[in-house]
Motif scaffolding. Sequence first.
Motif, PDB file in Angstrom:
ATOM      1  N   THR A   1      -2.964  -6.773  13.875  1.00  0.00           N
ATOM      2  CA  THR A   1      -3.473  -5.990  14.988  1.00  0.00           C
ATOM      3  C   THR A   1      -4.004  -6.943  16.058  1.00  0.00           C
ATOM      4  O   THR A   1      -4.267  -8.105  15.784  1.00  0.00           O
ATOM      5  CB  THR A   1      -4.620  -5.070  14.526  1.00  0.00           C
ATOM      6  OG1 THR A   1      -5.724  -5.903  14.121  1.00  0.00           O
ATOM      7  CG2 THR A   1      -4.187  -4.214  13.371  1.00  0.00           C
TER       8      THR A   1
ATOM      9  N   HIS B   1      -6.496   3.769  12.011  1.00  0.00           N
ATOM     10  CA  HIS B   1      -5.879   3.819  10.683  1.00  0.00           C
ATOM     11  C   HIS B   1      -5.105   2.531  10.428  1.00  0.00           C
ATOM     12  O   HIS B   1      -5.248   1.883   9.374  1.00  0.00           O
ATOM     13  CB  HIS B   1      -4.958   5.041  10.635  1.00  0.00           C
ATOM     14  CG  HIS B   1      -4.232   5.256   9.339  1.00  0.00           C
ATOM     15  ND1 HIS B   1      -3.238   4.407   8.888  1.00  0.00           N
ATOM     16  CD2 HIS B   1      -4.341   6.239   8.412  1.00  0.00           C
ATOM     17  CE1 HIS B   1      -2.774   4.844   7.738  1.00  0.00           C
ATOM     18  NE2 HIS B   1      -3.426   5.961   7.425  1.00  0.00           N
ATOM     19  N   ARG B   2      -4.313   2.123  11.405  1.00  0.00           N
ATOM     20  CA  ARG B   2      -3.451   0.956  11.232  1.00  0.00           C
ATOM     21  C   ARG B   2      -4.246  -0.341  11.156  1.00  0.00           C
ATOM     22  O   ARG B   2      -3.992  -1.193  10.296  1.00  0.00           O
ATOM     23  CB  ARG B   2      -2.457   0.898  12.387  1.00  0.00           C
ATOM     24  CG  ARG B   2      -1.470  -0.254  12.299  1.00  0.00           C
ATOM     25  CD  ARG B   2      -0.511  -0.222  13.480  1.00  0.00           C
ATOM     26  NE  ARG B   2       0.438  -1.321  13.447  1.00  0.00           N
ATOM     27  CZ  ARG B   2       1.368  -1.540  14.365  1.00  0.00           C
ATOM     28  NH1 ARG B   2       1.471  -0.707  15.397  1.00  0.00           N
ATOM     29  NH2 ARG B   2       2.189  -2.566  14.276  1.00  0.00           N
TER      30      ARG B   2
ATOM     31  N   ARG C   1      -6.323  -0.603   7.867  1.00  0.00           N
ATOM     32  CA  ARG C   1      -5.453  -0.838   6.708  1.00  0.00           C
ATOM     33  C   ARG C   1      -5.011  -2.300   6.654  1.00  0.00           C
ATOM     34  O   ARG C   1      -4.920  -2.904   5.577  1.00  0.00           O
ATOM     35  CB  ARG C   1      -4.240   0.081   6.784  1.00  0.00           C
ATOM     36  CG  ARG C   1      -3.321  -0.025   5.562  1.00  0.00           C
ATOM     37  CD  ARG C   1      -2.153   0.938   5.669  1.00  0.00           C
ATOM     38  NE  ARG C   1      -1.154   0.651   4.658  1.00  0.00           N
ATOM     39  CZ  ARG C   1       0.141   0.655   4.850  1.00  0.00           C
ATOM     40  NH1 ARG C   1       0.618   0.947   6.057  1.00  0.00           N
ATOM     41  NH2 ARG C   1       0.979   0.379   3.884  1.00  0.00           N
TER      42      ARG C   1
ATOM     43  N   ALA D   1      -0.305   3.766   3.141  1.00  0.00           N
ATOM     44  CA  ALA D   1      -0.804   4.526   4.288  1.00  0.00           C
ATOM     45  C   ALA D   1      -1.471   5.819   3.835  1.00  0.00           C
ATOM     46  O   ALA D   1      -2.479   6.255   4.408  1.00  0.00           O
ATOM     47  CB  ALA D   1       0.337   4.816   5.263  1.00  0.00           C
TER      48      ALA D   1
END
Length: 535
Positions: free
Chosen positions: A304, A433-434, A437, A450
Amino acid sequence: MVNINEVLDGHVALEIECLDRIYLNGYVPILQVGGQVINFMRKHLGKSIPSPAILEKIGTVFRQDVKKYAETNHIPVITFKKDDRKVDVMHRHILAQELTGHSGVAAIGIAQEYQNVFAANRREGPGVPWFSFTKADRRITCYYFYLWDTEFGPSFIKICAYFPYPIKVWVNGHEWAKRQATRAGIGFTSLSNGFASCDAPDALQAICDRLGSVTIQAFFDRWMDLLPLPLNEYDRTFGYWWELSMRQIETSRTFVFDAPRHARGFFESLIADNLDIGRPETVELLFTGHAPHSRSAHPIVNHTPCKTKIVTEGTQVTVNAFFKHSRIKQYLKDGRALRIETVINSPRDLQCLRRLEHLEELQLKARDINARLLDTERVGQRCVLASPAFERVASPTLTPDGRRAPAIRFGDPRVVALLGALCISINVLGFTHRSLRALVNPLLDTEYRAGQMSYDLAKLRANGLIQRREHSNTYVLTADGQRIAIFYTKLHDRLLRPLIAANTPPAPAPLRQALKTIEEHIDSYLNDAHMANAA
């Protein structure tokens, strides 16, 4: 080791929140696509054929006006070299203008820079030539008008000499606040780009709170009436004029300590407490006079656009957390103050629109981020949970609306990894969320799917540990979430894990030695009682 709560609660001489550096874009809203360029030349200027020659003529007149303006007002004109640091080149000119006590253009700088402007494309074919216009990066002439303003102090306005004539504006909120405080008769001493002390802190804070979009717009309008421009009053009458949008906004919170040693103690405690719990992606140590050296601590594979770094240079310390296009930084100011700054390079990172009129909303959200970072650090050294609070999250409960909140069981590997990831500094700015995780995955020995992430987010929300930002897929930790995440992580990583492995590393040597001494005493008592194990 110093407790940062003790330092903040007992040794802060001055606390001020203020806009710091403000960098704005000036653009003409109705000159942003090719069709609008053609309308400008045909309908507004009355030209039958939209041609780049028309735009070149406007640019030539503007360049001549700048030259005439400088000669008439005896303003130095300086051509910037490739490696020049512009503010250093202009410093003596700004100082000279300040000594006059009047607002004025200190100097005009000329630079060749790449800008996003309109390029002409000629259409092939018989008959009259025709052109279309598209945006492209071109190296063009830019004029930097370095100003000294009685309201804002040192500032600059950059005007590009090619269509659609984009503008950049730079001002400093602390410099504005200093001049307002002087006018109000408030005594203060300056910190570099800030305040070191003040006779009336509440009145000074009220001044800082007043700085907003209206004041900055008035500054811009005032100088647009004085500087030479490629557009004129006729153009303005028909809406061909610049509006301001936010390019980079820094919102700061400064704590000036009553003694420099408290500032140093704060950062020493902060870094020591966050190297393992905060899990920065990299730690860089830069010592003055020595070759740079860097070492990775708890590396995280993170796909990210988020990262964290801690840097020391000489006696200075800077802690940065990055999120998308923006960041929050924390550093020592002049060796005696703590400065927290949220730097927003894209207002959309905080779900704000770019136009200047939304500055107040952006500043409010940035101040909230500054507060949440400090709250997270405070919680890190004051995170002990009372038994009822621990039981509430460690056991299944019912929410006030009657829904079941699953337990967040201490010691469960997935829970430990999840809450450890929530401690990471970047989550002060929010997480998705991404992104979360991606932080949990490296902390588990098994695959983290997921679907599991979705279930865990729902569980955290049901227990009131996170909340979702309105109209977005971004989450932030609540106050309880900060406390519980840090408590669980500290209890697991700093107490249980070393104690369980007390006879072997990584248990500390003093603990292993103490256990060895206890074991020797027990063996001695067993021998004296003739109860020792048979060989």
